[in-house]
Design an enzyme around this catalytic site. Structure first.
Site, PDB file in Angstrom:
ATOM      1  N   GLU A 242      34.112  15.729  67.190  1.00  0.00           N
ATOM      2  CA  GLU A 242      34.123  14.291  66.932  1.00  0.00           C
ATOM      3  C   GLU A 242      34.952  13.554  67.983  1.00  0.00           C
ATOM      4  O   GLU A 242      34.557  12.493  68.485  1.00  0.00           O
ATOM      5  CB  GLU A 242      34.697  14.010  65.543  1.00  0.00           C
ATOM      6  CG  GLU A 242      34.829  12.534  65.218  1.00  0.00           C
ATOM      7  CD  GLU A 242      35.356  12.284  63.812  1.00  0.00           C
ATOM      8  OE1 GLU A 242      35.723  11.121  63.532  1.00  0.00           O
ATOM      9  OE2 GLU A 242      35.414  13.224  63.003  1.00  0.00           O
ATOM     10  N   ARG A 243      36.105  14.108  68.333  1.00  0.00           N
ATOM     11  CA  ARG A 243      36.997  13.439  69.276  1.00  0.00           C
ATOM     12  C   ARG A 243      36.442  13.454  70.689  1.00  0.00           C
ATOM     13  O   ARG A 243      36.582  12.472  71.428  1.00  0.00           O
ATOM     14  CB  ARG A 243      38.383  14.080  69.199  1.00  0.00           C
ATOM     15  CG  ARG A 243      39.090  13.730  67.893  1.00  0.00           C
ATOM     16  CD  ARG A 243      40.252  14.638  67.546  1.00  0.00           C
ATOM     17  NE  ARG A 243      40.756  14.281  66.209  1.00  0.00           N
ATOM     18  CZ  ARG A 243      41.620  15.014  65.513  1.00  0.00           C
ATOM     19  NH1 ARG A 243      42.076  16.157  66.015  1.00  0.00           N
ATOM     20  NH2 ARG A 243      42.023  14.618  64.320  1.00  0.00           N
TER      21      ARG A 243
END
Length: 386
Positions: A242-243
């Site tokens: 996600e990051r």
């Protein structure tokens, strides 16, 4: 990263999709507070773009994560942040653990249709009292025969109003907070699941976000992803993707702000000359573009480390931190040069400023990223033993 012809083809496909299927409608979708998610996701699924790094046996392309990052970066050219965010939830937030650790039965039932665009997913981690503090979540899933009975609430859940399933992180035991959690796939039409009205957000207006309540929701234990108690570890792994997605996704949006502002500064004249002729302005653009390229290099380096099988937590956290902070710096600087026009709600830089503010909050706040980085640097003070 060394990009292949296949990387370039995915980049081209996403670029064309953004230009033809997203950008012409962004203003309309932003005003409506939603977009036709099922229709758009089906088109993405037909192109294979929802399963780039997912297993081929479930309809994915089976490519490595660098191809996903190429797609994430190309999606950043969208004229709004909400649609890429909704897509990222599907590809990089609610399905990575399912693809890696889910049973064959679970993947056939939920992953395959998520890849084809026939099902929409969301990720259930944050709660009203536990956003970035994942260890502090209160939602419970207690065993009852072969089932779990789930009670609790999740907050700020993007895609929830249209979702078919939620990848839910819940406490499945009373053990220590890092080993008492499990990830469970919960169909959103299960009795006891209630989705509240859409939240009225500062930015990401075209994406649907809502609070979700669970009142004695019964799901079979076979809907658990992997072993019981491994949910925290799996979620930390999902956070890495996600990051990195988030860092890659802001790059073209920030470049778009710089380029649109340069064009405006060439047209706008003050005191008998174009704004761009002021050294303080054209020097600032050079600084901002340099920072964007530095973020791109950091993000690519994190992805390369991730692909090599090594722990990319440090670099992914740094990229996420830098993306959020640079997003504020670039949009604030660019908006200033638009003057009064920049203060208008429908100005492209104004929209980007509102949208990109989420990057420093969602997926772990800046302060959480700093704590992770400090811990890996060995500078985070330990808790005093009582």
């Amino acid at each position: 990263m060394l990009f292949t012809q296949e990387h370039n083809e995915i980049r081209r496909t996403v670029k064309n999709f953004v230009e033809n299927e997203i950008n012409p409608y962004c203003d309309e979708w932003e005003q409506a507070g939603s977009f036709p998610m099922r229709e758009l996701f089906k088109k993405l699924g037909d192109l294979g773009l929802l399963g780039i790094s997912k297993p081929e046996e479930y309809g994915g392309m089976g490519l490595d994560y660098s191809y996903n990052i190429v797609a994430a970066e190309a999606l950043g050219a969208a004229h709004c942040g909400g649609v890429p965010l909704a897509i990222g939830v599907q590809t990089d937030m609610c399905t990575p653990a399912l693809a890696r650790f889910g049973s064959d039965e679970l993947r056939k039932e939920f992953l395959a249709p998520a890849i084809s665009g026939e099902m929409i997913g969301c990720i259930g981690v944050s709660e009203p009292g536990a956003g970035s503090d994942v260890a502090g979540l209160k939602t419970t899933a207690k065993k009852d025969g072969d089932d779990y009975i789930i009670n609790g609430t999740k907050m700020w859940i993007t895609n929830a109003p249209s979702a078919d399933f939620i990848c839910l992180l819940a406490n499945t035991s009373d053990d220590k907070v890092h080993i008492n959690k499990s990830l469970i796939i919960v169909p959103m039409n299960t009795p006891g699941v209630t989705v509240a009205p859409k939240l009225d957000k500062l930015g990401m207006r075209s994406s649907e976000t809502a609070q979700v309540f669970f009142d004695n929701v019964r799901v079979p234990q076979r809907n658990r992803i992997g072993n019981e108690g491994m949910g925290f570890m799996m979620q930390m792994m999902q956070f890495q993707e996600e990051r990195m997605f988030g860092a890659a996704n802001v790059l073209m949006g920030l470049e778009g702000c710089v380029n649109k502002t340069i064009a405006y500064c060439k047209e706008r004249e003050t005191f008998g000359q174009p704004l761009i002729n002021n050294q303080v302005i054209h020097f600032r653009f050079a600084e901002l573009q340099t920072e964007i390229e530095a973020l791109r290099a950091l993000t690519y380096q994190a992805v390369e480390l991730y692909l090599s099988g090594k722990d990319a937590t440090r670099l992914a956290s740094m990229a996420k931190l830098k993306a959020g902070r640079l997003g504020r710096e670039v949009t604030d600087s660019c908006l200033q040069y638009w003057g009064g026009m920049g203060y208008m709600w429908d100005n492209p830089v104004s929209r980007c400023m509102r949208d990109i503010r989420l990057v420093s909050i969602g997926g772990g706040a800046d302060e959480i990223m700093l704590g992770i980085i400090c811990k890996l640097m060995g500078t985070l003070p330990g808790k005093k033993k009582k």
